[in-house]
Design an enzyme around this catalytic site. Structure first.
Site, PDB file in Angstrom:
ATOM      1  N   ASN A 184      25.459  39.786  39.757  1.00 26.28           N
ATOM      2  CA  ASN A 184      25.092  40.405  38.480  1.00 26.28           C
ATOM      3  C   ASN A 184      25.785  39.757  37.279  1.00 26.28           C
ATOM      4  OD1 ASN A 184      27.527  41.552  39.428  1.00 26.28           O
ATOM      5  ND2 ASN A 184      27.253  43.355  38.142  1.00 26.28           N
ATOM      6  N   LYS A 207      32.951  31.457  47.197  1.00 28.32           N
ATOM      7  CA  LYS A 207      31.638  31.752  47.774  1.00 28.32           C
ATOM      8  C   LYS A 207      30.884  32.703  46.853  1.00 28.32           C
ATOM      9  CE  LYS A 207      29.541  34.661  50.220  1.00 28.32           C
ATOM     10  NZ  LYS A 207      28.149  34.459  49.729  1.00 28.32           N
ATOM     11  N   VAL A 264      30.311  46.324  52.239  1.00 30.78           N
ATOM     12  CA  VAL A 264      30.759  44.948  52.434  1.00 30.78           C
ATOM     13  C   VAL A 264      32.252  44.838  52.155  1.00 30.78           C
ATOM     14  CG1 VAL A 264      30.473  42.540  51.712  1.00 30.78           C
ATOM     15  CG2 VAL A 264      28.472  44.019  51.913  1.00 30.78           C
ATOM     16  N   GLU A 282      36.876  44.954  44.422  1.00 33.47           N
ATOM     17  CA  GLU A 282      36.180  45.707  43.375  1.00 33.47           C
ATOM     18  C   GLU A 282      34.810  46.063  43.926  1.00 33.47           C
ATOM     19  OE1 GLU A 282      37.279  46.923  40.637  1.00 33.47           O
ATOM     20  OE2 GLU A 282      39.249  45.957  40.748  1.00 33.47           O
ATOM     21  N   CYS A 316      28.528  47.237  37.325  1.00 32.23           N
ATOM     22  CA  CYS A 316      29.395  48.220  37.980  1.00 32.23           C
ATOM     23  C   CYS A 316      29.941  49.221  36.974  1.00 32.23           C
ATOM     24  CB  CYS A 316      30.532  47.516  38.708  1.00 32.23           C
ATOM     25  SG  CYS A 316      31.602  46.528  37.653  1.00 32.23           S
ATOM     26  N   GLN A 363      15.870  44.358  45.542  1.00 28.10           N
ATOM     27  CA  GLN A 363      16.524  45.262  44.610  1.00 28.10           C
ATOM     28  C   GLN A 363      15.508  46.207  43.973  1.00 28.10           C
ATOM     29  OE1 GLN A 363      19.899  45.250  44.116  1.00 28.10           O
ATOM     30  NE2 GLN A 363      19.725  47.057  42.812  1.00 28.10           N
ATOM     31  N   GLU A 494      42.585  43.459  38.312  1.00 29.62           N
ATOM     32  CA  GLU A 494      42.095  42.165  37.848  1.00 29.62           C
ATOM     33  C   GLU A 494      42.317  42.043  36.344  1.00 29.62           C
ATOM     34  OE1 GLU A 494      38.814  40.258  40.111  1.00 29.62           O
ATOM     35  OE2 GLU A 494      37.966  42.264  40.025  1.00 29.62           O
TER      36      GLU A 494
END
Length: 517
Positions: A184, A207, A264, A282, A316, A363, A494
């Protein structure tokens, strides 16, 4: 089949950089006329391909294939980790000014090319062009900010409780950092992880999400121009099941910074824990914007629309729940619906587009399933929530507003990641706070009010890691910490100076210098 080295093998049986570069130069071919071949992966300072590849499709126009991108296998991931471990000590030993100059150069190029690369972001991810340009510019700011942080080295000099003993406390690089970033914000989120990792002396294996490989390749191209050790920065594009699993479970990785979904994230944490690898996760969110009875309603509506539907709701930090005081509820909802219907859905690169497509067919299907679920649960869909047509065939959806919703509805408990927002009616401030805190998540929360007392009380009682007052829940600065509570975040924060807690380890040295000669 995953090739997992034991830790002694990783440490002692490195192959040379030249061998890594040579054996990674595999490539695959595409027989379809007019399709481009992209050697996606960047390992040990060389671009390379693989035996398989996937296309990147423009969600605004599915006829537009951005390119065919090679997929890294487990062996290439292992090669990237080996290359990173070889390169990291030299980078850590590089002078502060040189390291700062490298990050500053990356940042300035990104800002200078923000229009060009922003168009790529919009074309591949689907956000309107102004948002794509802004994302790339912000990515550049992360690098220039951390270029300055390199020169602000901090440590402590302490006296021991023992006479004649001195104590030195300093920070050192954690080592090799695996960075797994989402689709995103394909350049910005990657940058806010890569920049501090490099700033504090680490090597990186990156990645990206498989939906946005072109953006990852473009960012890597900017970094690869720099005078840095070969293997310091590596790109491995591939699926989470193959490249992602191989990377986060590799014993040669010292830290994993991940942004993505809760399921995940749990898997990443479990895989890393087996090697005692530090993690920064996150994950999901269900952010609430509280609108109190003393709020400026026009400002509240524009703030809600901005927070709920920017980036097609694929943030998010999106305002997926609007908690509204009952005395202004009807007026607020009427204005919200009118403002939502006025938004223009269209091609991401078209002038005047407010909402671009969602990122993929999958999506879109998931979003429409949530609309159907909301209706089944008894919520009232006041507008939108439908697939729409535009001038090109793409994954377009009208922004949706649900009213008459309850806290226990799944549409108010699960992250939809869609251009959908749900209104909840409350009777007073205490109920508003309880509803805002009433999910397993805690990333951002906001309140619209003219009362300083209410604002401060909400700031204190909110369980979210970021609190906004008379501002959208979506939108944070790059020089301050970012993260949440509950299922939203795990591990150190972060961004800002606080990122040093994740990307470095602390060494405490005791020195007995003895007396002067």
């Amino acid at each position: 089949m995953l090739r997992i080295f034991s830790f002694p093998e990783v440490m002692l049986n490195f192959i040379s950089l030249s061998e890594l570069q040579e054996r990674s130069k595999l490539f695959w071919t595409c027989d379809e006329p007019g399709r481009s071949l992209i050697l996606t992966n960047y390992i040990a300072g060389e671009w390379c391909g693989s035996a398989t590849g996937v296309p990147s499709v423009n969600p605004s126009d599915v006829r537009d294939i951005i390119g065919d991108y090679a997929q890294a296998d487990a062996a290439q991931v292992a090669d990237a980790v080996s290359a990173a471990r070889l390169a990291q000590p030299a980078w850590s030993a590089t002078g502060l000014e040189k390291r700062a100059a490298v990050l500053d150069s990356i940042g300035r190029e990104l800002m200078a090319r923000s229009k060009e690369l922003g168009e790529l972001v919009s074309r591949e991810e689907g956000k309107p062009l102004p948002e794509g340009v802004g994302e790339v510019y912000r990515a550049g700011q992360f690098f220039t900010y951390y270029a300055g942080e390199i020169l602000r080295q901090e440590g402590d000099f302490l006296q021991s409780v023992r006479p004649g003993v001195e104590i030195d406390v300093r920070r050192e690089p954690v080592g090799v950092v695996a960075i797994v970033s989402p689709w995103n914000f394909p350049i910005a989120t990657a940058s806010w992880k890569i920049a501090p990792a490099l700033a504090f002396g680490n090597a990186v294996v990156f990645k990206p999400a498989n939906l946005t490989p072109a953006c990852a390749v473009a960012l890597t191209g900017v970094i690869a121009k720099q005078d840095i050790p070969k293997g310091l920065f590596n790109l491995v594009v591939g699926s989470g099941a193959t490249a992602g699993e191989a990377l986060v479970s590799h014993p040669g990785v010292n830290a994993v910074s991940f942004t993505g979904s809760v399921p995940v994230g749990r898997g990443v944490g479990a895989a890393a824990a087996a090697n005692f690898t530090r993690v920064q996760l996150e994950m999901g969110s269900k952010n609430a914007l509280v609108v109190m009875d003393d709020a400026d309603i026009d400002l509240a509506v524009s703030t809600a629309v901005n927070g709920a539907f920017g980036g097609s709701g694929q943030k998010c930090t999106a305002s997926s729940r609007l908690v509204v005081h009952e005395t202004i509820h009807d007026d607020f909802v009427d204005r919200l619906v009118r403002a939502t219907r006025a938004l223009r859905v269209g091609h991401a690169l078209d002038e005047g587009t407010n909402i671009g497509p969602v990122v993929s067919e999958g999506q879109l299907r998931g979003n429409l399933d949530y609309v159907a679920l909301g209706k089944t649960e008894g919520a009232e869909l006041l507008t939108g929530g439908e697939r729409v047509e535009a001038r090109t065939e793409g994954y377009y959806m009208s922004p949706g507003v649900f009213a008459n919703t309850r806290v226990d509805m799944r549409i108010n408990q699960e992250e939809m990641f869609a251009p959908i927002t749900c209104v909840l009616k409350v009777s007073d401030f205490d109920e508003a706070v309880a509803v805002a805190n009433g999910t397993p998540f805690g990333l951002t929360a906001g309140i619209m009010t003219k009362s300083l007392a209410r604002a401060r009380a909400f700031q204190s009682r909110s369980k979210s890691g970021c609190v906004m007052v008379n501002l959208p829940t979506a939108g944070t600065d790059y020089h301050v910490p970012f993260g949440g509570t509950g299922q939203s975040s795990y591990g150190p924060r972060e961004q800002g100076r606080y990122a040093i807690d994740f990307y470095t380890v602390i060494k405490t040295s005791y020195v007995s210098p003895g007396g002067p000669l």
